[in-house]
Design a protein around this motif. Structure first.
Motif, PDB file in Angstrom:
ATOM      1  N   ASP A   1       9.651  25.246 -11.450  1.00  0.00           N
ATOM      2  CA  ASP A   1       9.914  26.527 -10.797  1.00  0.00           C
ATOM      3  C   ASP A   1       8.966  26.749  -9.620  1.00  0.00           C
ATOM      4  O   ASP A   1       9.363  27.251  -8.558  1.00  0.00           O
TER       5      ASP A   1
ATOM      6  N   VAL B   1       6.194  20.868 -22.315  1.00  0.00           N
ATOM      7  CA  VAL B   1       7.533  21.227 -21.839  1.00  0.00           C
ATOM      8  C   VAL B   1       7.495  22.563 -21.100  1.00  0.00           C
ATOM      9  O   VAL B   1       8.108  22.727 -20.037  1.00  0.00           O
ATOM     10  N   ALA B   2       6.768  23.530 -21.643  1.00  0.00           N
ATOM     11  CA  ALA B   2       6.657  24.845 -20.997  1.00  0.00           C
ATOM     12  C   ALA B   2       5.987  24.731 -19.627  1.00  0.00           C
ATOM     13  O   ALA B   2       6.416  25.358 -18.654  1.00  0.00           O
ATOM     14  N   LEU B   3       4.929  23.932 -19.566  1.00  0.00           N
ATOM     15  CA  LEU B   3       4.229  23.755 -18.290  1.00  0.00           C
ATOM     16  C   LEU B   3       5.081  22.980 -17.282  1.00  0.00           C
ATOM     17  O   LEU B   3       5.027  23.267 -16.075  1.00  0.00           O
ATOM     18  N   GLU B   4       5.869  22.035 -17.755  1.00  0.00           N
ATOM     19  CA  GLU B   4       6.748  21.289 -16.847  1.00  0.00           C
ATOM     20  C   GLU B   4       7.819  22.186 -16.256  1.00  0.00           C
ATOM     21  O   GLU B   4       8.179  22.052 -15.079  1.00  0.00           O
ATOM     22  N   ARG B   5       8.332  23.125 -17.076  1.00  0.00           N
ATOM     23  CA  ARG B   5       9.298  24.102 -16.547  1.00  0.00           C
ATOM     24  C   ARG B   5       8.627  24.972 -15.483  1.00  0.00           C
ATOM     25  O   ARG B   5       9.200  25.258 -14.431  1.00  0.00           O
ATOM     26  N   LYS B   6       7.403  25.405 -15.800  1.00  0.00           N
ATOM     27  CA  LYS B   6       6.655  26.212 -14.842  1.00  0.00           C
ATOM     28  C   LYS B   6       6.412  25.432 -13.547  1.00  0.00           C
ATOM     29  O   LYS B   6       6.530  25.988 -12.445  1.00  0.00           O
TER      30      LYS B   6
ATOM     31  N   SER C   1       5.467  20.935 -27.053  1.00  0.00           N
ATOM     32  CA  SER C   1       6.043  22.233 -26.658  1.00  0.00           C
ATOM     33  C   SER C   1       5.273  22.835 -25.493  1.00  0.00           C
ATOM     34  O   SER C   1       5.863  23.417 -24.568  1.00  0.00           O
ATOM     35  N   GLU C   2       3.940  22.703 -25.517  1.00  0.00           N
ATOM     36  CA  GLU C   2       3.125  23.232 -24.423  1.00  0.00           C
ATOM     37  C   GLU C   2       3.404  22.469 -23.119  1.00  0.00           C
ATOM     38  O   GLU C   2       3.489  23.066 -22.041  1.00  0.00           O
TER      39      GLU C   2
END
Length: 322
Positions: A48, A40-45, A37-38
């Motif tokens: 962007d 995935v969040a960093l990959e989205r960041k 989950s961490e």
């Protein structure tokens, strides 16, 4: 595939997030933790951040991306975009110039002639390739291959990536200016379809010598100019440190040149630039080449020449002298 890349100054924030992702993955592997989950969040960041950064590059930052040492070169695209490449050597007059590569290949199964500038990845290769700066024999080799394409009526594709033609004494003695001028004339008269793509730097006559094509395309972060920003700044302001101002004034980016009608299409690069994702860039390049070559194949020799004449005569504005 380009996995390890050097980062430019404006990519520092991107590099920091990439390091965080790699550190989490290493931790998960070593300790058996679930950090999906961490990550995935960093990959989205990260996605962007790449989108925002590369959507707002200044002209001089695009110059840096165009010159990036991990950016794909002509031989890389020959492997990823084309098949069955057979390299042809020599100008039949003096020697083979390794700064220009070319030969027969297949694009989407169809035979084409491909010619491109080639830089080196390290010092040894750069010495061999002369940092991608051709001598006159390189342009004469290119002309020989262009005439082969014309003889067999096969499409010609050129990949432009040079800071300029080599200005050394030997090159000038062997007719550098004449070789470039002859290519301009002969390319304008070819009876076969031609597409030129600026994949990195498009510097002055050294680029134009293989760039007088029916369609001229540019990768999004490539540049095309009569002189480098540093050279322009040194002439106008006597100081190369003014290269930012020069790059802004010269209108050398793909977007500027499309707006001015100098090029026909801008090929979008993936977020993070071509140096960050070779495969996606190659796929976009291939799609554009297949489309443009397919359209040009429908035209007769005379129609190609007429359209090419109209294209180049229509550039710029003529003002009466006062």
């Amino acid at each position: 595939m380009a996995t390890q890349v050097a980062h430019l100054d404006f990519e520092r924030a991107i590099a920091d997030v990439e390091e965080q992702i790699n550190a989490l993955r290493t931790l998960a592997r070593e300790r058996g933790l679930d950090v999906s989950s961490e990550v995935v969040a960093l990959e989205r960041k990260l996605d962007d951040l790449k989108q925002d950064t590369f959507a707002n590059l200044s002209p001089i930052e695009r110059v840096q991306v165009a010159r990036h040492p991990k950016r794909p070169y002509s031989m890389d695209y020959l492997e990823m975009v084309f098949t069955d490449f057979v390299e042809l050597h020599g100008d039949r007059q003096y020697r083979d110039d390794e700064a220009i590569v070319g030969g027969w290949a297949r694009l989407d199964g169809e035979p084409v002639m491909v010619i491109g500038h080639q830089k080196g990845r390290d010092m040894k290769e750069n010495v061999l390739r002369n940092f991608g700066m051709p001598h006159p024999e390189g342009y004469r080799k290119a002309l020989r291959l262009m005439k082969l394409a014309d003889k067999f009526h096969r499409p010609l594709i050129t990949l432009i990536d040079t800071m300029g033609a080599y200005p050394g004494l030997g090159a000038e003695e062997r007719g550098q200016g004449e070789a470039i001028a002859r290519n301009l004339r002969e390319m304008a008269a070819l009876g076969t379809p031609s597409v030129a793509v600026v994949i990195g730097e498009g510097g002055s006559g050294g680029a134009l010598a293989i760039g007088v094509a029916d369609r001229v395309l540019m990768l999004e972060n490539s540049i095309y100019s009569v002189i480098s920003p540093e050279g322009c700044a040194a002439i106008l302001w006597k100081d190369a440190a003014h290269r930012d101002k020069a790059a802004q004034a010269m209108k050398i980016t793909a977007g500027d040149l499309k707006g001015l009608g100098v090029i026909d299409e801008v090929i979008t690069e993936p977020a993070g630039g071509a140096h960050g994702n070779w495969e996606e860039t190659a796929a976009a390049l291939k799609e554009a080449l297949v489309r443009h070559v397919g359209e040009l194949r429908l035209l007769s020799r005379d129609a190609l020449r007429r359209a090419r004449w109209d294209k180049y005569m229509g550039m710029g504005q003529v003002r009466a002298a006062r």
